[in-house]
Design an enzyme around this catalytic site. Structure first.
Site, PDB file in Angstrom:
ATOM      1  CE1 TYR A  74      40.453 -10.330 -47.677  1.00 36.37           C
ATOM      2  CE2 TYR A  74      38.485 -11.471 -46.939  1.00 36.37           C
ATOM      3  CZ  TYR A  74      39.753 -11.498 -47.492  1.00 36.37           C
ATOM      4  OH  TYR A  74      40.317 -12.692 -47.852  1.00 36.37           O
ATOM      5  NE  ARG A  76      38.326 -21.674 -49.021  1.00 35.50           N
ATOM      6  CZ  ARG A  76      37.005 -21.489 -49.012  1.00 35.50           C
ATOM      7  NH1 ARG A  76      36.282 -21.896 -50.057  1.00 35.50           N
ATOM      8  NH2 ARG A  76      36.400 -20.906 -47.998  1.00 35.50           N
ATOM      9  CE  LYS A 135      38.785 -23.855 -46.073  1.00 35.06           C
ATOM     10  NZ  LYS A 135      39.206 -23.109 -44.874  1.00 35.06           N
TER      11      LYS A 135
END
Length: 302
Positions: free
Chosen positions: A283, A153, A177
């Site tokens: 995905y 990220r 996160k």
């Protein structure tokens, strides 16, 4: 309890208990401020512990005329979390959002780049580019290669520390996160590019608070998320690629290319730092779309 007091308490909870980054906290708070603004505009004098389901429903009806379903769903989810917190802290007995349904959303597949697209963007980097005497071309190449080869990220990239690099073992330590740490493999080529940048970095007057930060701007401060977006935007414009590309696009491409080349979903989940494998399963839909494309292109009974 007034709105400002409730929001401040909630911000502290998100930061301390859930370990969220400030960008995520700001997004949660922004959505709460929307309903507070709605109350003010309609002269509704309900506090966070008094607000009724009917009022929340009227607010949701209002935003449904202004926002797309995905944005509506995000706001409803954010409000549900906020009032769950108030219930947990015994400020309220019930959550006024519990009986409010979010709009149905179609499956949104992440945008991805082909390997050729990525090569085109990275090859457009001017390695001789300097600003105020600092070579930033090699930094930019190291940034894009790290985004793509490690699937990070953008906040994980900008927060990456020199002390997080374990090149002899072939890994980097990433804080994701909720401050959850994971180790992600890093290839020799990306290691080499980072080493080149580290040599350049030695000639920058690094600010004290950024001594251990890997990627810096020319002033010696930690690189911002916005600057990473800008670097990519300029390169995409330079090569004339007619796609919307962000740092996250490189992360999506990382996962998609791994899956297409036979990587198992569990390994991809661990490298991306997804808490649930259901998040990673999106995905598989991309992969199936590719299979449909192959059938429609090459099969004699298409």
């Amino acid at each position: 309890m007034k709105w400002r007091e409730a929001i401040n308490d909630y911000e502290t909870f998100l930061k301390i208990e859930r370990g969220l980054l400030q960008n995520s906290i700001d997004s949660y708070v922004y959505d709460i401020l929307r309903i507070q603004k709605f109350l003010n505009e309609n002269d509704i004098k309900e506090s966070p512990i008094e607000i009724s389901q009917e009022t929340v429903q009227n607010f949701v009806y209002q935003i449904s005329k202004e926002l797309n379903p995905r944005s509506q769903a995000r706001i409803i989810s954010g409000l549900r979390n906020f009032f769950d917190y108030l219930v947990f802290e015994k400020y309220r007995e019930a959550n006024p959002v519990d009986q409010i349904e979010s709009p149905r959303l179609g499956l949104k597949l992440p945008d991805t780049l082909s390997i050729a697209d990525i090569d085109l963007i990275i090859s457009a980097i001017d390695l001789n580019y300097q600003f105020r005497g600092v070579n930033l071309g090699h930094r930019n190449k190291a940034i894009l290669e790290t985004l793509y080869s490690c699937g990070l990220r953008v906040s994980e990239l900008t927060n990456l520390k020199i002390s997080d690099l374990f090149f002899e073992e072939g890994f980097i330590k990433v804080k994701g996160k909720g401050n959850k740490e994971r180790f992600v493999p890093i290839g020799k080529n990306t290691q080499k590019l980072i080493d080149i940048w580290l040599d350049i970095r030695k000639h920058i007057d690094v600010k004290q608070e950024s001594k251990d930060v890997l990627f810096l701007n020319y002033k010696g401060n930690q690189l911002t998320r916005a600057m990473v977006f800008t670097i990519i935007k300029k390169l995409v414009e330079k090569v004339g690629l007619q796609k919307t590309v962000s740092p996250h696009t490189f992360r999506h491409s990382f996962a998609t290319h791994l899956l297409e080349n036979g990587a198992d979903l569990r390994s991809i989940q661990m490298m991306l730092g997804h808490e649930s494998i259901t998040t990673t399963e999106i995905y598989t839909h991309i992969d199936k779309s590719q299979l449909n494309k192959v059938i429609n292109t090459y099969h004699p009974r298409k």
